[in-house]
Enzyme design. Structure first.
Site, PDB file in Angstrom:
ATOM      1  N   PHE A  16       0.795  -1.216   0.000  1.00  0.00           N
ATOM      2  CA  PHE A  16       0.000   0.000   0.000  1.00  0.00           C
ATOM      3  C   PHE A  16       0.832   1.272   0.000  1.00  0.00           C
ATOM      4  O   PHE A  16       0.285   2.354  -0.137  1.00  0.00           O
ATOM      5  CB  PHE A  16      -0.940   0.019   1.217  1.00  0.00           C
ATOM      6  CG  PHE A  16      -2.060  -0.986   1.107  1.00  0.00           C
ATOM      7  CD1 PHE A  16      -2.292  -1.663  -0.078  1.00  0.00           C
ATOM      8  CD2 PHE A  16      -2.874  -1.254   2.190  1.00  0.00           C
ATOM      9  CE1 PHE A  16      -3.311  -2.579  -0.179  1.00  0.00           C
ATOM     10  CE2 PHE A  16      -3.904  -2.170   2.088  1.00  0.00           C
ATOM     11  CZ  PHE A  16      -4.127  -2.834   0.905  1.00  0.00           C
ATOM     12  N   GLY A  17       2.145   1.179   0.161  1.00  0.00           N
ATOM     13  CA  GLY A  17       2.940   2.388   0.146  1.00  0.00           C
ATOM     14  C   GLY A  17       4.242   2.221   0.893  1.00  0.00           C
ATOM     15  O   GLY A  17       4.657   1.116   1.242  1.00  0.00           O
ATOM     16  N   ASP A  23      -4.525  -8.450   9.725  1.00  0.00           N
ATOM     17  CA  ASP A  23      -3.172  -8.634   9.164  1.00  0.00           C
ATOM     18  C   ASP A  23      -2.118  -8.590  10.260  1.00  0.00           C
ATOM     19  O   ASP A  23      -1.103  -7.915  10.138  1.00  0.00           O
ATOM     20  CB  ASP A  23      -2.896  -7.564   8.113  1.00  0.00           C
ATOM     21  CG  ASP A  23      -1.705  -7.936   7.212  1.00  0.00           C
ATOM     22  OD1 ASP A  23      -1.357  -9.131   7.171  1.00  0.00           O
ATOM     23  OD2 ASP A  23      -1.158  -7.045   6.555  1.00  0.00           O
TER      24      ASP A  23
END
Length: 789
Positions: free
Chosen positions: A485-486, A609
């Site tokens: 995601f980054g 997660d």
């Protein structure tokens, strides 16, 4: 064991003992005892040891199949002398693990004149492949090298293996380009290069592979566009290109390959443009996955001509317009995912008639009107319609508002218009004046020096410019982590007084927008000492005029738990080693955080997660759970506490830590977090990742720990947790072969570890109903700590 009597049969030509429970090793002098051997087939047993060098002296050998055993070590370099050898198979062993980087034996074997099959899949071979010589006279048709640790580039001279029909190099560490000369393998039928680090473009020479029926290039770093020349692969049945960086339009020639019948997977790329109407030509195709791209325009009605389609995934794009009626012609459709698009209009009522449909995801669009109630719409676990604010009706379990019946006459509507229009005019006028005053105030505010409030209960106000300066222009030197995601950067704000962690989101990934909203929503109203503290978020425009999203967190100077458990000591500026009490404290911290999320929040939150890299450690080694990008918010609907997720984005969890029910499409539950916690706890005290190479077949970290209870629990303990005197005594015990009488200290340590492993095993049970809850876990770990201290 291997029948020793066989070694006395010097005239023996064939030994076929596949798929038994035989064990032991092969004699290194096998050439002396079996000089006339032609076939040795002992796959699917428990044989171990090294592959005998003397094989090279059995000139009659035609086939060696040692697959699915536990052979170790390197492969002899002298097997190229076996000019009668036709097949050499050692798939699924442990060869190459711990050996020097030497794959020269591959060239030796390839040079065998009659060799047709060389299969080395799923071993531990590493290092670069040798270049293939130009004067090869090989008949090699099958070369399988996948699932190893092979590095470097695809070797020069691969085009010399002109008789290849199957080439497998998947799941290695190969990098560089796919060579253009691969198009000079005219007989190639199956090509597996997925799961590597290959870059560059897909070579246009692929069009020369006219017999190719399987092409797997997934999970690489390929860029550029899909070559239109791929349309010349007229026999192609299976094409997977997912999870690359492919761009541009999908060539219409791809949809003119009438042989495509199994799967077309282009997901998780950056493909743009509209979906060609030629998609309707794929009349035999079973699965189409074009999700997670940047495709736009309307869904072509020709898709209804794909009458063999069973699985259709189009989520995570920018498709707009209405859902085409032709989709209801796909009578065999089992899965349909149109989520995360800009689709509008009503849900097609005729979807009720698709009797084969098992899963329907229409979430996060702009759909409106009444949700049908028959067919698949009668099963709340099989449909997803959340994120469409204008939907109504449907079955009770969906909890949508009731549909209202607007039966107004034309006269009533006309009267309403006459009344409403003046009111709207007044409101617009008021809004215009307010906007002008607001704009004047903003401009005036900008002329004054900005003031950033101190970090406290209120959120900071940081702009893109502030974060750019704080991170040194998002310098690579300040990167402290990265993921799907980054990237996360270390930054300094408040005139150099405060360190922060800035998570800059990768907006090329369609899931990121939802992840940003989910993480903000999850962290906005939660406070706990063992959760990472969010300081602010930034939603702005960067210096190039592109969207920019970032989350700013409190900085954790001691990095992640994963670093402390697995990063080599030499990679740190100082030695990092967690003792037993420190690990127990961290385990309690994480359990406390999950207990808070599951039972003490305003609405239960499932993290989804949990893993060591998402557990951060502050200066005092207090643990803070982080990364809520996949979190689910749960709502209780009745007295039985049945829970339904209200936020859904992407795949839940990471390999090895995700609960088994996620693999079967299960929804997010707090029990799934408990499973992840159990695996994390086992990893903390055994030192083994759940993805360790030793875990194959039915053996996993859970079963490994469970089998050690209660007698052998100290044998699976991370060796760094043993006191130095215990380690030395253990070495002496092995050297002198004597029985050691446990000391009180050892007994105390064993009792502590046993109790911890018992909790971890109970948390990671396959059935969610058998797992503990985090309240009991936290209480149990506190009791263990009290006894041990």
């Amino acid at each position: 064991m291997f029948p020793l009597s066989l070694y006395n049969l010097s005239s023996l030509e064939t030994i076929s003992l596949a798929i038994n429970q035989l064990h032991g090793s092969l004699p290194q002098d096998i050439a002396l005892t079996l000089p006339n051997l032609k076939i040795l087939a002992i796959s699917g047993n428990l044989f171990s040891g090294r592959i005998p060098n003397s094989f090279s002296n059995i000139s009659t050998l035609e086939k060696i199949d040692l697959s699915e055993n536990s052979f170790v070590g390197s492969v002899p370099n002298n097997l190229g002398n076996l000019q009668n050898l036709q097949q050499f198979l050692i798939n699924g062993n442990q060869c190459g693990i711990g050996e020097a980087d030497d794959l020269e034996f591959v060239n030796s074997l390839v040079n065998c004149t009659h060799l047709a099959g060389l299969e080395l899949t799923n071993n531990g071979f590493k290092g670069p492949l040798p270049n293939f010589k130009a004067n090869l006279s090989t008949q090699l048709s099958v070369l399988l090298l996948g699932k190893n640790q092979i590095s470097g580039t695809i070797p020069v001279g691969i085009e010399n293996l002109v008789n290849l029909t199957e080439l497998g190099m998947e799941i290695n560490f190969l990098e560089g380009n796919i060579p253009f000369l691969i198009g000079k393998l005219p007989k190639l039928q199956r090509l597996f290069l997925g799961g590597n680090r290959l870059s560059g473009q897909i070579p246009s020479s692929i069009d020369n592979l006219t017999l190719l029926y399987e092409l797997h290039l997934e999970e690489n770093n390929l860029n550029g566009s899909i070559p239109s020349s791929i349309g010349n692969c007229h026999q192609l049945q299976f094409l997977t290109l997912y999870n690359n960086s492919l761009q541009g339009l999908i060539p219409k020639q791809l949809f003119l390959i009438s042989s495509l019948s199994i799967s077309l997977d282009l997901s998780s790329n950056s493909l743009t443009g509209s979906l060609p109407i030629e998609i309707g030509k794929l009349k035999s195709l079973s699965t189409i996955d074009i999700s997670k791209n940047r495709l736009s325009g309307e869904i072509p009605s020709s898709i209804g001509d794909c009458n063999s389609l069973e699985h259709l995934y189009m989520g995570g794009n920018f498709f707009e317009g209405i859902i085409p009626q032709s989709l209801t012609l796909l009578k065999g459709l089992q899965d349909l995912d149109l989520s995360l698009n800009n689709l509008s209009g009503h849900i097609l009522k005729d979807v009720e008639k698709l009797s084969a449909l098992q899963s329907l995801n229409l979430s996060f669009n702009n759909l409106e009107g009444e949700v049908p109630t028959k067919g698949i719409f009668g099963n709340a676990t099989a449909i997803f319609v959340n994120g469409n604010d204008k939907l109504c009706g449907g079955i009770v379990e969906l909890h949508l508002p009731a549909c209202t019946n607007h039966g107004s006459t034309k006269q009533e509507k006309s009267n309403a218009v006459r009344i409403v229009l003046p009111i709207i005019g007044v409101i617009l006028g008021f809004f215009l004046i307010s906007s002008m005053l607001t704009l004047f105030w903003i401009r005036r505010s900008k002329s004054k020096p900005p003031s950033t409030p101190l970090i406290g209960d209120q959120f900071l106000k940081l702009s893109y410019k502030d974060l750019f300066q704080a991170t040194g222009g998002f310098s690579s030197a300040n990167v402290i982590g990265s993921g799907t995601f980054g990237s996360v950067y270390k930054g300094i704000i408040n005139q150099g007084e405060t360190n922060v962690a800035v998570k800059v989101l990768n907006l090329q990934n369609p899931k990121v927008y939802k992840s940003f909203m989910v993480e903000c929503k999850a962290l906005r109203n939660i406070r706990h000492r063992n959760l990472v503290k969010i300081l602010t978020s930034c939603s702005s425009i960067d210096s190039k005029g592109k969207d920019f999203r970032a989350l700013v967190y409190e900085f954790m100077p001691n990095g992640s738990l994963d670093d402390w458990l697995h990063m080599p000591v030499e990679a740190h500026n100082h030695s990092r080693s967690l003792n037993l009490l420190q690990r127990l404290n961290i385990a309690i911290d994480v359990a406390s955080a999950l207990n808070y999320l599951h039972y003490n929040c305003y609405v239960p939150i499932v993290h989804c997660d949990l893993k060591p890299s998402n557990v951060l450690l502050d200066r005092d080694l207090t643990a803070h759970v982080s990364d809520f990008g996949l979190a689910r918010l749960l709502l209780k609907h009745d007295d039985n506490s049945s829970q339904t997720q209200t936020c859904t984005i992407g795949i839940k969890g990471s390999i090895g830590y995700a609960a088994p029910e996620y693999g079967m499409g299960g929804r997010a539950t707090i029990q799934a977090d408990v499973f992840s916690y159990g695996i994390l706890l086992l990893e903390m005290f055994t030192g083994k990742r759940p993805t360790d190479q030793m875990f194959t077949g039915d053996l996993n970290l859970h079963n490994f720990a469970k089998a050690a209870l209660h007698v052998h629990v100290m044998q699976i303990l991370d060796p760094t947790l043993l006191p130095k005197e215990e380690q030395s005594e253990e070495i002496e015990e092995i050297a002198t072969n004597r029985i050691k009488v446990p000391s009180n200290r050892t007994n105390q340590l064993q009792d502590c570890i046993t109790s911890i492993i018992e909790i971890a095993v109970q948390c990671s049970m396959e059935s969610p109903k058998e797992r503990m809850n985090m309240n009991d876990v936290a209480r149990g770990l506190h009791l263990i700590k009290g006894k041990f201290s």
